[in-house]
Motif scaffolding. Structure first.
Motif, PDB file in Angstrom:
ATOM      1  N   ASP A 193       0.812  -1.215   0.000  1.00 21.54           N
ATOM      2  CA  ASP A 193       0.000   0.000   0.000  1.00 21.54           C
ATOM      3  C   ASP A 193       0.848   1.270   0.000  1.00 21.54           C
ATOM      4  N   PHE A 194       2.133   1.140   0.347  1.00 19.26           N
ATOM      5  CA  PHE A 194       3.045   2.284   0.385  1.00 19.26           C
ATOM      6  C   PHE A 194       3.838   2.442  -0.912  1.00 19.26           C
ATOM      7  N   LEU A 195       4.001   1.364  -1.692  1.00 21.16           N
ATOM      8  CA  LEU A 195       4.873   1.406  -2.865  1.00 21.16           C
ATOM      9  C   LEU A 195       4.445   2.479  -3.864  1.00 21.16           C
ATOM     10  N   ASP A 196       5.419   3.154  -4.420  1.00 18.65           N
ATOM     11  CA  ASP A 196       5.168   4.174  -5.438  1.00 18.65           C
ATOM     12  C   ASP A 196       5.035   3.478  -6.795  1.00 18.65           C
ATOM     13  N   ASP A 198       5.918   7.474 -14.156  1.00 17.98           N
ATOM     14  CA  ASP A 198       4.671   7.715 -14.854  1.00 17.98           C
ATOM     15  C   ASP A 198       3.953   8.870 -14.167  1.00 17.98           C
ATOM     16  N   PRO A 199       3.822  10.018 -14.812  1.00 15.56           N
ATOM     17  CA  PRO A 199       3.245  11.185 -14.128  1.00 15.56           C
ATOM     18  C   PRO A 199       1.800  10.975 -13.705  1.00 15.56           C
ATOM     19  N   GLU A 200       1.065  10.095 -14.391  1.00 14.12           N
ATOM     20  CA  GLU A 200      -0.331   9.869 -14.015  1.00 14.12           C
ATOM     21  C   GLU A 200      -0.472   8.967 -12.790  1.00 14.12           C
ATOM     22  N   LEU A 201       0.642   8.329 -12.379  1.00 12.01           N
ATOM     23  CA  LEU A 201       0.631   7.514 -11.172  1.00 12.01           C
ATOM     24  C   LEU A 201       1.475   8.126 -10.060  1.00 12.01           C
ATOM     25  N   ASP A 202       2.075   9.274 -10.321  1.00 10.55           N
ATOM     26  CA  ASP A 202       2.912   9.938  -9.323  1.00 10.55           C
ATOM     27  C   ASP A 202       2.045  10.932  -8.553  1.00 10.55           C
ATOM     28  N   ILE A 203       1.635  10.546  -7.352  1.00 12.44           N
ATOM     29  CA  ILE A 203       0.724  11.402  -6.588  1.00 12.44           C
ATOM     30  C   ILE A 203       1.410  12.647  -6.047  1.00 12.44           C
ATOM     31  N   ASP A 215       3.451  14.464  -8.057  1.00 10.28           N
ATOM     32  CA  ASP A 215       3.722  15.283  -9.238  1.00 10.28           C
ATOM     33  C   ASP A 215       2.608  16.313  -9.371  1.00 10.28           C
ATOM     34  N   ALA A 216       2.973  17.584  -9.300  1.00  9.46           N
ATOM     35  CA  ALA A 216       1.965  18.651  -9.379  1.00  9.46           C
ATOM     36  C   ALA A 216       1.215  18.631 -10.707  1.00  9.46           C
ATOM     37  N   GLY A 217       1.799  18.036 -11.737  1.00 13.43           N
ATOM     38  CA  GLY A 217       1.148  17.986 -13.028  1.00 13.43           C
ATOM     39  C   GLY A 217       0.243  16.785 -13.224  1.00 13.43           C
ATOM     40  N   ASN A 218       0.144  15.925 -12.237  1.00 15.22           N
ATOM     41  CA  ASN A 218      -0.706  14.745 -12.351  1.00 15.22           C
ATOM     42  C   ASN A 218      -2.171  15.186 -12.453  1.00 15.22           C
ATOM     43  N   PRO A 219      -2.868  14.792 -13.510  1.00 17.60           N
ATOM     44  CA  PRO A 219      -4.272  15.212 -13.658  1.00 17.60           C
ATOM     45  C   PRO A 219      -5.206  14.560 -12.637  1.00 17.60           C
ATOM     46  N   ASN A 220      -4.765  13.475 -12.007  1.00 19.52           N
ATOM     47  CA  ASN A 220      -5.574  12.813 -10.982  1.00 19.52           C
ATOM     48  C   ASN A 220      -5.306  13.475  -9.636  1.00 19.52           C
ATOM     49  N   ARG A 221      -6.326  14.074  -9.060  1.00 14.63           N
ATOM     50  CA  ARG A 221      -6.169  14.825  -7.820  1.00 14.63           C
ATOM     51  C   ARG A 221      -7.130  14.285  -6.756  1.00 14.63           C
ATOM     52  N   PRO A 222      -6.739  14.373  -5.488  1.00 16.27           N
ATOM     53  CA  PRO A 222      -7.648  13.950  -4.428  1.00 16.27           C
ATOM     54  C   PRO A 222      -8.818  14.921  -4.270  1.00 16.27           C
ATOM     55  N   PRO A 223      -9.971  14.430  -3.823  1.00 16.17           N
ATOM     56  CA  PRO A 223     -10.253  13.017  -3.528  1.00 16.17           C
ATOM     57  C   PRO A 223     -10.339  12.185  -4.809  1.00 16.17           C
ATOM     58  N   TYR A 224      -9.690  11.021  -4.783  1.00 10.98           N
ATOM     59  CA  TYR A 224      -9.586  10.206  -5.986  1.00 10.98           C
ATOM     60  C   TYR A 224     -10.865   9.410  -6.226  1.00 10.98           C
TER      61      TYR A 224
END
Length: 390
Positions: free
Chosen positions: A172-175, A188-193, A195-204
């Motif tokens: 659960d901790f692995l990047d 992978d920027p879309e899996l890097d939580i 990364d400020a440029g990640n389009p996926n933002r919390p709440p996920y």
């Protein structure tokens, strides 16, 4: 505050082994550093604590039990200098030696196992093996002294602010943004939580959470495959006792750190038990940062690790107490809920300490929460004839 005494001692046994997992061992001696914390009362019951690494004698929960009158043995495993080569199967043997020493040399008639944090899975795993043995070889499939070892059963098991296992926690901790272990800076920027440029933002949303968790499990398996291949290669080359050491980058990227709606509790958002998770993700203090092939398979591999509190729970029939800290910033609340529900014993108790964080750190109300933890354990034990002076 009542006083207690602290007496250091060693638990020493002998094991014939070609390979040394830790620095500084002498010949075939296995040495565990232990401390007996004696409260003011006489007792034939001892509370035994152990954590896979480190010196549990200085963790706040165990000292507090002694201040409140209990006798506590806080014993380290053979891996007090670090967990790179730690094999949980050997930690089980270390706990077995400590429990036997408590009964046969120190004369305690009754034993209550108390597992805090990473000690929870170890102590639950031990009790399950004492009641019904299932582990006879190491996670790497090698011969182990476990095959012939006798584990003395405890009289009760307490898990406090614990997680179910090292391999479940780490996964659960692995990047998952790291796709190649040899090029950890390429992510992978879309899996890097982080990364400020990640389009996926919390709440996920649920779809992203599923994708993220699946990518974490896949990364765990990739590392496992490499470890298995390395071991097989060394064995094929006639070097069966060799080891391969490696680094695992990015091990503090749990979605829970940045999204408090995932496995919710009262923890502080954007924070973890190691501080800022963005820093901890690549710091030397991160879980599983330094590994060996055998250590990885035994501690961290989803496919090979053998010690897990939820799996063990179905074999535990002695009284069991679970204490959960509502603001725990290390252990997922779901882990202990699953463990509690899986317990075979009908004598099981669940207690939540509202507002307590993982280490009871920060002073003020946390001190009161620590007091509550100690009085809850001892009150519960007294009801079962397992308390100092009983």
């Amino acid at each position: 505050m009542p006083s207690y005494t602290r007496t250091p001692y060693l638990v020493v046994t002998r094991e014939a082994a070609k390979r040394k997992d830790v620095y500084g061992s002498v010949d075939d001696h296995v040495v565990r550093q232990a401390q007996l914390l004696r409260g003011a009362d006489d007792s034939d019951t001892v509370f035994v604590a152990m954590h896979p690494i480190g010196a549990p004698g200085y963790l706040p929960a165990f000292s507090q039990l002694a201040r409140f009158g209990a006798h506590v043995i806080a014993c380290g495993t053979r891996y007090t200098t670090g967990d790179a080569g730690l094999q949980m199967e050997n930690a089980l043997l270390d706990l077995a030696a400590c429990v036997r020493d408590a009964k046969e040399r120190l004369g305690y008639r009754k034993v209550v196992l108390v597992g805090w944090s990473g000690g929870g899975s170890l102590l639950a795993g031990y009790q399950a093996e004492a009641e019904k043995k299932t582990i006879t070889r190491t996670a790497a499939g090698e011969e182990s002294a476990l095959a012939d070892a006798e584990f003395l059963s405890a009289d009760a098991v307490v898990l406090m602010a614990a997680h179910r296992s090292r391999h479940r926690l780490l996964t659960d901790f692995l990047d998952p943004s790291i796709l190649d272990e040899d090029r950890p800076d390429e992510r992978d920027p879309e899996l890097d939580i982080y990364d400020a440029g990640n389009p996926n933002r919390p709440p996920y949303d649920d779809a992203f959470v599923r994708r993220y968790r699946a990518a974490q499990a896949a990364r765990n398996q990739r590392i496992t495959d490499r470890a298995v291949a390395r071991l097989a290669g060394m064995q094929a080359a006639g070097r069966a006792d060799d080891e391969w050491c490696f680094v695992v980058h990015g091990t503090m990227a749990d979605l829970r750190w940045v999204d408090p709606t995932i496995d919710p509790n009262d923890r502080r958002p954007g924070w973890s038990y190691l501080g800022d998770p963005r820093i901890a993700n690549n710091a030397s203090s991160g879980l599983a940062r330094f590994c060996t092939t055998r250590g990885w398979l035994s501690q961290w591999s989803l496919a090979h690790a053998q010690v897990d509190a939820v799996d063990a729970a179905t074999r535990i029939t002695v009284p069991a107490l679970v204490i959960v800290n509502s603001a725990d910033d290390a252990c997922p609340p779901q882990h202990m809920s699953d463990y509690f529900e899986a317990l075979a014993t009908p004598d099981r108790t669940f207690h939540e300490i509202v507002g307590a964080n993982h280490y009871f750190s920060g002073g003020g109300e946390q001190r009161a929460h620590l007091d509550e933890a100690a009085t809850t354990v001892l009150g519960w034990a007294a009801q079962r004839g397992l308390h100092a002076g009983s």
